[in-house]
Motif scaffolding. Sequence first.
Motif, PDB file in Angstrom:
ATOM      1  N   PHE A   1       0.864  -1.181   0.000  1.00 45.15           N
ATOM      2  CA  PHE A   1       0.000   0.000   0.000  1.00 45.15           C
ATOM      3  C   PHE A   1       0.895   1.224   0.000  1.00 45.15           C
ATOM      4  O   PHE A   1       1.893   1.279   0.710  1.00 45.15           O
ATOM      5  CB  PHE A   1      -0.916   0.048   1.227  1.00 45.15           C
ATOM      6  CG  PHE A   1      -1.725   1.317   1.278  1.00 45.15           C
ATOM      7  CD1 PHE A   1      -2.941   1.396   0.627  1.00 45.15           C
ATOM      8  CD2 PHE A   1      -1.241   2.438   1.936  1.00 45.15           C
ATOM      9  CE1 PHE A   1      -3.675   2.576   0.641  1.00 45.15           C
ATOM     10  CE2 PHE A   1      -1.961   3.618   1.950  1.00 45.15           C
ATOM     11  CZ  PHE A   1      -3.181   3.692   1.303  1.00 45.15           C
ATOM     12  N   ASP A   2       0.519   2.214  -0.786  1.00 48.80           N
ATOM     13  CA  ASP A   2       1.291   3.446  -0.853  1.00 48.80           C
ATOM     14  C   ASP A   2       0.327   4.576  -1.186  1.00 48.80           C
ATOM     15  O   ASP A   2      -0.088   4.713  -2.333  1.00 48.80           O
ATOM     16  CB  ASP A   2       2.371   3.330  -1.940  1.00 48.80           C
ATOM     17  CG  ASP A   2       3.410   4.448  -1.850  1.00 48.80           C
ATOM     18  OD1 ASP A   2       3.173   5.418  -1.113  1.00 48.80           O
ATOM     19  OD2 ASP A   2       4.451   4.329  -2.522  1.00 48.80           O
ATOM     20  N   GLY A   3      -0.085   5.338  -0.192  1.00 50.01           N
ATOM     21  CA  GLY A   3      -1.035   6.392  -0.486  1.00 50.01           C
ATOM     22  C   GLY A   3      -1.539   7.128   0.735  1.00 50.01           C
ATOM     23  O   GLY A   3      -1.012   7.003   1.841  1.00 50.01           O
ATOM     24  N   VAL A   4      -2.594   7.904   0.517  1.00 48.13           N
ATOM     25  CA  VAL A   4      -3.185   8.780   1.531  1.00 48.13           C
ATOM     26  C   VAL A   4      -4.234   8.016   2.327  1.00 48.13           C
ATOM     27  O   VAL A   4      -5.117   7.380   1.751  1.00 48.13           O
ATOM     28  CB  VAL A   4      -3.830  10.013   0.859  1.00 48.13           C
ATOM     29  CG1 VAL A   4      -4.571  10.866   1.888  1.00 48.13           C
ATOM     30  CG2 VAL A   4      -2.772  10.837   0.132  1.00 48.13           C
ATOM     31  N   TYR A   5      -4.145   8.065   3.667  1.00 50.56           N
ATOM     32  CA  TYR A   5      -5.143   7.416   4.514  1.00 50.56           C
ATOM     33  C   TYR A   5      -5.934   8.427   5.338  1.00 50.56           C
ATOM     34  O   TYR A   5      -6.913   8.077   5.998  1.00 50.56           O
ATOM     35  CB  TYR A   5      -4.477   6.388   5.436  1.00 50.56           C
ATOM     36  CG  TYR A   5      -3.609   7.002   6.521  1.00 50.56           C
ATOM     37  CD1 TYR A   5      -4.124   7.310   7.775  1.00 50.56           C
ATOM     38  CD2 TYR A   5      -2.263   7.295   6.278  1.00 50.56           C
ATOM     39  CE1 TYR A   5      -3.339   7.889   8.761  1.00 50.56           C
ATOM     40  CE2 TYR A   5      -1.471   7.866   7.247  1.00 50.56           C
ATOM     41  CZ  TYR A   5      -2.015   8.177   8.491  1.00 50.56           C
ATOM     42  OH  TYR A   5      -1.232   8.765   9.447  1.00 50.56           O
ATOM     43  N   TRP A   6      -5.508   9.693   5.317  1.00 50.23           N
ATOM     44  CA  TRP A   6      -6.171  10.754   6.088  1.00 50.23           C
ATOM     45  C   TRP A   6      -6.142  12.015   5.262  1.00 50.23           C
ATOM     46  O   TRP A   6      -5.106  12.379   4.709  1.00 50.23           O
ATOM     47  CB  TRP A   6      -5.426  10.960   7.402  1.00 50.23           C
ATOM     48  CG  TRP A   6      -6.007  11.943   8.390  1.00 50.23           C
ATOM     49  CD1 TRP A   6      -6.795  11.653   9.467  1.00 50.23           C
ATOM     50  CD2 TRP A   6      -5.802  13.373   8.431  1.00 50.23           C
ATOM     51  NE1 TRP A   6      -7.099  12.801  10.170  1.00 50.23           N
ATOM     52  CE2 TRP A   6      -6.498  13.870   9.548  1.00 50.23           C
ATOM     53  CE3 TRP A   6      -5.096  14.270   7.626  1.00 50.23           C
ATOM     54  CZ2 TRP A   6      -6.512  15.217   9.881  1.00 50.23           C
ATOM     55  CZ3 TRP A   6      -5.108  15.619   7.947  1.00 50.23           C
ATOM     56  CH2 TRP A   6      -5.813  16.083   9.073  1.00 50.23           C
ATOM     57  N   ALA A   7      -7.287  12.670   5.131  1.00 48.98           N
ATOM     58  CA  ALA A   7      -7.356  13.907   4.352  1.00 48.98           C
ATOM     59  C   ALA A   7      -8.552  14.727   4.811  1.00 48.98           C
ATOM     60  O   ALA A   7      -9.552  14.170   5.297  1.00 48.98           O
ATOM     61  CB  ALA A   7      -7.471  13.603   2.858  1.00 48.98           C
ATOM     62  N   ASP A   8      -8.440  16.043   4.669  1.00 51.20           N
ATOM     63  CA  ASP A   8      -9.538  16.962   5.012  1.00 51.20           C
ATOM     64  C   ASP A   8     -10.023  16.772   6.441  1.00 51.20           C
ATOM     65  O   ASP A   8     -11.222  16.878   6.735  1.00 51.20           O
ATOM     66  CB  ASP A   8     -10.711  16.778   4.040  1.00 51.20           C
ATOM     67  CG  ASP A   8     -10.293  17.018   2.584  1.00 51.20           C
ATOM     68  OD1 ASP A   8      -9.495  17.945   2.347  1.00 51.20           O
ATOM     69  OD2 ASP A   8     -10.756  16.275   1.706  1.00 51.20           O
ATOM     70  N   GLY A   9      -9.066  16.464   7.326  1.00 56.30           N
ATOM     71  CA  GLY A   9      -9.410  16.345   8.741  1.00 56.30           C
ATOM     72  C   GLY A   9     -10.030  15.033   9.151  1.00 56.30           C
ATOM     73  O   GLY A   9     -10.496  14.901  10.290  1.00 56.30           O
ATOM     74  N   HIS A  10     -10.032  14.034   8.250  1.00 57.12           N
ATOM     75  CA  HIS A  10     -10.685  12.765   8.574  1.00 57.12           C
ATOM     76  C   HIS A  10      -9.879  11.583   8.029  1.00 57.12           C
ATOM     77  O   HIS A  10      -9.240  11.682   6.987  1.00 57.12           O
ATOM     78  CB  HIS A  10     -12.090  12.710   7.973  1.00 57.12           C
ATOM     79  CG  HIS A  10     -13.003  13.791   8.445  1.00 57.12           C
ATOM     80  ND1 HIS A  10     -13.604  13.780   9.683  1.00 57.12           N
ATOM     81  CD2 HIS A  10     -13.400  14.955   7.836  1.00 57.12           C
ATOM     82  CE1 HIS A  10     -14.339  14.862   9.829  1.00 57.12           C
ATOM     83  NE2 HIS A  10     -14.236  15.598   8.723  1.00 57.12           N
TER      84      HIS A  10
END
Length: 214
Positions: free
Chosen positions: A83-92
């Motif tokens: 896995f390679d990526g974003v797990y949290w964004a925009d405060g959530h």
Amino acid sequence: MHLGDDERAAPAIGRRGFLGFAAAAVTSALPAASGLMTGVATSVATGVATAPVLLGSGSAEAAPLAGSVRRISLHNINTQERFDGVYWADGHYKPDVLRKLDVLLRDHRAKQVCRYDPRLFDLLARVHQSVGSDDPFEVICGYRSRRTNAMARRRSRGVAKESYHTRGMAIDIRLPDTQLRAISEMAKAMQSGGVGYYPRSGFVHLDVGPVRSW
């Protein structure tokens, strides 16, 4: 599965930004929930939840991270999944991504998935950022079912009966481009949970239970 033993000045950020979202995931992961309940194991084969594991009252807090997104890069050396990526964004936290991470960290021997405490991903992301690594974390051991943990205890006296691995709160990792001691010392300085240094076995244990080290 590699069964890791259990409980008993920061470089600049690496030049490589984490790459875009990509992961191989099993489709029978846990259902999403807005209030993330960790420590619930699910059979990969049946999708039926087994008895939930109650979390301890650890003193760890979510590791502070700068920026509007949080990224993580993992390579499970047992299944070769990544896995390679974003797990949290925009405060959530992103529930769909957390499910993929839960599957990647599953007990592949018992074919069970556990809903992980997302604070562990925050800790991993902060450690990775602080040591300046350009490599993904190699996962030696993620979730362990009670049965797998019992097997590990028969092989090693260092494995706790109530291991945080069985609660979705622990992981054994290493970074190919970073010394284990550097990872251990950085994690200990963060005071975000348990840190175990295992140079002979080639990994560092991290968990988001009470702050302690060994």
